[in-house]
Every structure is written in structure tokens, then in C-alpha cells.
Write a protein that holds these residues in place. Sequence first.
Motif, PDB file in Angstrom:
ATOM      1  N   TYR A 125      -5.027   2.706  -8.545  1.00 47.88           N
ATOM      2  CA  TYR A 125      -3.413   3.142  -8.118  1.00 47.88           C
ATOM      3  C   TYR A 125      -3.785   2.465  -6.892  1.00 47.88           C
ATOM      4  CZ  TYR A 125       0.015   6.088  -6.855  1.00 47.88           C
ATOM      5  OH  TYR A 125       1.914   6.445  -6.503  1.00 47.88           O
ATOM      6  N   GLU A 126      -2.642   2.295  -5.306  1.00 51.09           N
ATOM      7  CA  GLU A 126      -2.459   2.328  -4.157  1.00 51.09           C
ATOM      8  C   GLU A 126      -1.128   3.625  -3.988  1.00 51.09           C
ATOM      9  OE1 GLU A 126      -2.738  -2.209  -2.958  1.00 51.09           O
ATOM     10  OE2 GLU A 126      -4.892  -2.687  -3.666  1.00 51.09           O
ATOM     11  N   LYS A 127      -0.968   3.554  -2.939  1.00 45.82           N
ATOM     12  CA  LYS A 127       0.153   4.486  -2.263  1.00 45.82           C
ATOM     13  C   LYS A 127       0.010   3.766  -0.956  1.00 45.82           C
ATOM     14  CE  LYS A 127      -1.150   9.271  -1.751  1.00 45.82           C
ATOM     15  NZ  LYS A 127      -0.866  10.452  -2.569  1.00 45.82           N
ATOM     16  N   PRO A 128       1.368   3.658  -0.421  1.00 46.62           N
ATOM     17  CA  PRO A 128       1.412   3.941   1.166  1.00 46.62           C
ATOM     18  C   PRO A 128       0.682   5.210   2.133  1.00 46.62           C
ATOM     19  CG  PRO A 128       3.482   4.072   0.485  1.00 46.62           C
ATOM     20  CD  PRO A 128       2.012   4.009  -0.887  1.00 46.62           C
ATOM     21  N   ARG A 129      -0.210   4.612   2.716  1.00 48.79           N
ATOM     22  CA  ARG A 129      -0.145   5.887   3.744  1.00 48.79           C
ATOM     23  C   ARG A 129       0.984   6.253   5.210  1.00 48.79           C
ATOM     24  NH1 ARG A 129      -5.850   3.586   7.022  1.00 48.79           N
ATOM     25  NH2 ARG A 129      -5.169   6.235   8.093  1.00 48.79           N
ATOM     26  N   ASP A 130       0.559   7.751   4.928  1.00 46.63           N
ATOM     27  CA  ASP A 130       2.106   8.682   5.731  1.00 46.63           C
ATOM     28  C   ASP A 130       1.212   9.171   7.248  1.00 46.63           C
ATOM     29  OD1 ASP A 130       3.409  10.528   5.961  1.00 46.63           O
ATOM     30  OD2 ASP A 130       4.229  11.303   4.798  1.00 46.63           O
ATOM     31  N   ALA A 131       1.550   8.529   7.689  1.00 44.60           N
ATOM     32  CA  ALA A 131       1.108   8.211   9.089  1.00 44.60           C
ATOM     33  C   ALA A 131       1.468  10.316   9.985  1.00 44.60           C
ATOM     34  CB  ALA A 131       1.039   8.159  10.443  1.00 44.60           C
TER      35      ALA A 131
ATOM     36  N   MET B 244      -8.510  13.701   3.710  1.00 43.45           N
ATOM     37  CA  MET B 244      -8.793  13.575   2.303  1.00 43.45           C
ATOM     38  C   MET B 244      -7.508  13.131   1.264  1.00 43.45           C
ATOM     39  SD  MET B 244     -11.200  15.113   0.287  1.00 43.45           S
ATOM     40  CE  MET B 244     -12.736  15.526   0.917  1.00 43.45           C
ATOM     41  N   GLU B 245      -7.163  12.397   0.450  1.00 37.69           N
ATOM     42  CA  GLU B 245      -5.961  12.425  -0.317  1.00 37.69           C
ATOM     43  C   GLU B 245      -6.320  11.378  -1.979  1.00 37.69           C
ATOM     44  OE1 GLU B 245      -1.737  11.495  -0.958  1.00 37.69           O
ATOM     45  OE2 GLU B 245      -2.782  11.876   1.005  1.00 37.69           O
ATOM     46  N   PHE B 246      -5.828  12.642  -2.486  1.00 38.22           N
ATOM     47  CA  PHE B 246      -6.602  12.078  -4.152  1.00 38.22           C
ATOM     48  C   PHE B 246      -5.592  11.460  -4.808  1.00 38.22           C
ATOM     49  CE2 PHE B 246      -8.398  15.892  -2.435  1.00 38.22           C
ATOM     50  CZ  PHE B 246      -9.728  16.085  -3.308  1.00 38.22           C
ATOM     51  N   CYS B 247      -5.741  10.181  -5.730  1.00 42.48           N
ATOM     52  CA  CYS B 247      -4.613   9.485  -7.062  1.00 42.48           C
ATOM     53  C   CYS B 247      -4.575  10.526  -8.005  1.00 42.48           C
ATOM     54  CB  CYS B 247      -5.829   8.914  -7.661  1.00 42.48           C
ATOM     55  SG  CYS B 247      -5.040   7.533  -8.492  1.00 42.48           S
ATOM     56  N   ASP B 248      -2.752  10.259  -7.634  1.00 43.15           N
ATOM     57  CA  ASP B 248      -1.275  10.453  -7.698  1.00 43.15           C
ATOM     58  C   ASP B 248      -1.845  10.244  -9.397  1.00 43.15           C
ATOM     59  OD1 ASP B 248      -0.100  11.683  -6.222  1.00 43.15           O
ATOM     60  OD2 ASP B 248       1.211   9.458  -5.778  1.00 43.15           O
ATOM     61  N   GLU B 249      -2.645   9.402 -10.510  1.00 48.82           N
ATOM     62  CA  GLU B 249      -2.351   8.572 -11.485  1.00 48.82           C
ATOM     63  C   GLU B 249      -3.866   9.782 -11.923  1.00 48.82           C
ATOM     64  OE1 GLU B 249      -0.168   6.369 -13.115  1.00 48.82           O
ATOM     65  OE2 GLU B 249       0.386   7.052 -11.613  1.00 48.82           O
ATOM     66  N   CYS B 250      -4.593   9.458 -11.569  1.00 51.10           N
ATOM     67  CA  CYS B 250      -6.852  10.286 -12.275  1.00 51.10           C
ATOM     68  C   CYS B 250      -6.363  11.287 -11.485  1.00 51.10           C
ATOM     69  CB  CYS B 250      -7.167   8.831 -12.188  1.00 51.10           C
ATOM     70  SG  CYS B 250      -8.372   8.171 -10.617  1.00 51.10           S
ATOM     71  N   GLY B 251      -6.735  11.785  -9.940  1.00 49.56           N
ATOM     72  CA  GLY B 251      -6.557  12.323  -9.469  1.00 49.56           C
ATOM     73  C   GLY B 251      -8.447  12.545  -8.694  1.00 49.56           C
ATOM     74  N   SER B 252      -8.613  11.244  -8.799  1.00 51.82           N
ATOM     75  CA  SER B 252     -10.159  10.630  -7.999  1.00 51.82           C
ATOM     76  C   SER B 252      -9.647  10.525  -6.149  1.00 51.82           C
ATOM     77  CB  SER B 252     -10.448   8.968  -8.636  1.00 51.82           C
ATOM     78  OG  SER B 252     -11.158   9.367  -9.436  1.00 51.82           O
ATOM     79  N   MET B 253     -10.747  11.248  -5.582  1.00 45.60           N
ATOM     80  CA  MET B 253     -10.364  10.753  -3.685  1.00 45.60           C
ATOM     81  C   MET B 253     -10.195   9.378  -3.807  1.00 45.60           C
ATOM     82  SD  MET B 253     -13.038  11.472  -1.120  1.00 45.60           S
ATOM     83  CE  MET B 253     -14.248  11.451  -1.722  1.00 45.60           C
TER      84      MET B 253
ATOM     85  N   LYS C 172      -9.674   6.182  -0.751  1.00 51.53           N
ATOM     86  CA  LYS C 172      -9.641   5.845   0.238  1.00 51.53           C
ATOM     87  C   LYS C 172      -9.072   5.298   1.197  1.00 51.53           C
ATOM     88  CE  LYS C 172     -14.822   5.425  -0.689  1.00 51.53           C
ATOM     89  NZ  LYS C 172     -15.505   5.011  -1.331  1.00 51.53           N
ATOM     90  N   THR C 173      -9.155   4.485   2.166  1.00 56.96           N
ATOM     91  CA  THR C 173      -8.005   3.820   2.844  1.00 56.96           C
ATOM     92  C   THR C 173      -8.685   2.275   3.141  1.00 56.96           C
ATOM     93  OG1 THR C 173      -8.972   4.127   5.862  1.00 56.96           O
ATOM     94  CG2 THR C 173      -7.225   5.815   4.402  1.00 56.96           C
ATOM     95  N   ASP C 174      -7.188   1.653   2.890  1.00 57.18           N
ATOM     96  CA  ASP C 174      -7.435  -0.085   3.039  1.00 57.18           C
ATOM     97  C   ASP C 174      -6.837  -0.436   4.242  1.00 57.18           C
ATOM     98  OD1 ASP C 174      -8.400  -3.183   2.991  1.00 57.18           O
ATOM     99  OD2 ASP C 174      -7.756  -2.846   0.706  1.00 57.18           O
ATOM    100  N   ASP C 175      -6.681  -0.283   5.070  1.00 55.54           N
ATOM    101  CA  ASP C 175      -5.068  -0.556   6.091  1.00 55.54           C
ATOM    102  C   ASP C 175      -3.888  -0.069   5.999  1.00 55.54           C
ATOM    103  OD1 ASP C 175      -6.428  -3.410   7.222  1.00 55.54           O
ATOM    104  OD2 ASP C 175      -5.907  -4.345   5.568  1.00 55.54           O
ATOM    105  N   GLY C 176      -2.960  -0.425   5.116  1.00 56.72           N
ATOM    106  CA  GLY C 176      -1.392   0.649   5.222  1.00 56.72           C
ATOM    107  C   GLY C 176      -1.522   0.972   4.046  1.00 56.72           C
ATOM    108  N   VAL C 177      -2.585   1.129   3.530  1.00 56.51           N
ATOM    109  CA  VAL C 177      -2.578   1.718   1.757  1.00 56.51           C
ATOM    110  C   VAL C 177      -3.447   2.648   1.109  1.00 56.51           C
ATOM    111  CG1 VAL C 177      -0.824   0.476   1.197  1.00 56.51           C
ATOM    112  CG2 VAL C 177      -3.409  -0.325   0.541  1.00 56.51           C
TER     113      VAL C 177
END
Length: 107
Positions: A25-31, A1-10, A12-17
Amino acid sequence: MEFCDECGSMMKTDDGVWVCGNCGYEKPRDAANESHMTSTAAREDSEIVDMSDVDDAEIGPTTTVKCPECGHDKARYEMKQIRSADESETRFFTCVECGHKWREDDH
């Protein structure tokens, strides 16, 4: 589970982000980081549980509470933690007379 750095919401994945559904807000995935995460994907061997033959007394405890639908004074209940751990549980009721379902939150 990943949380948003901007607002704290949970997020979801969308391809590589990772994408925040709340603020966008978007951030790259880290395998490497994701290898330690637990998946909540449905299990292939899970099946639907048929509750039609279960006696109402076996489903859960009952309490005295007025049904907002029919006015009956008894309902089955269960408690679930649906908010953050530092907040109280939510009580879910099912009227034993009409089957109406409702919930009651402690505030």
C-alpha cells in the motif's frame, strides 16, 4: 513513523510516498505531519564501543539456566522490550562458558 492504513505494518519512505513493505500500500507523504515525527537516523558523532577490556561481571547479571549449546548452567542475561508494549519483555542470554547466545520469550 507511519503505519499502513490497510494492514497496520510500519511503512518506509520512497521519494514522495510512504510504502508498506508488507502489503505494498502507498500513500503520499505529508510534510506538515512529518515535522512532528522523530528521526531514527544514525548520529554522526556516534562511535563503536570497545567492550574487550570490560570484565564479564560488569556486563550484566547472571542467572542459573542451561545453555542449549554446551550444557553449562550459568549465563548473563538482559531484558528488552522488542514487541508491543502490552506484551512481556524478551530475555536474552549469553553463556558464561562458551559465549553462545539465545533468547527466551514468555508466551
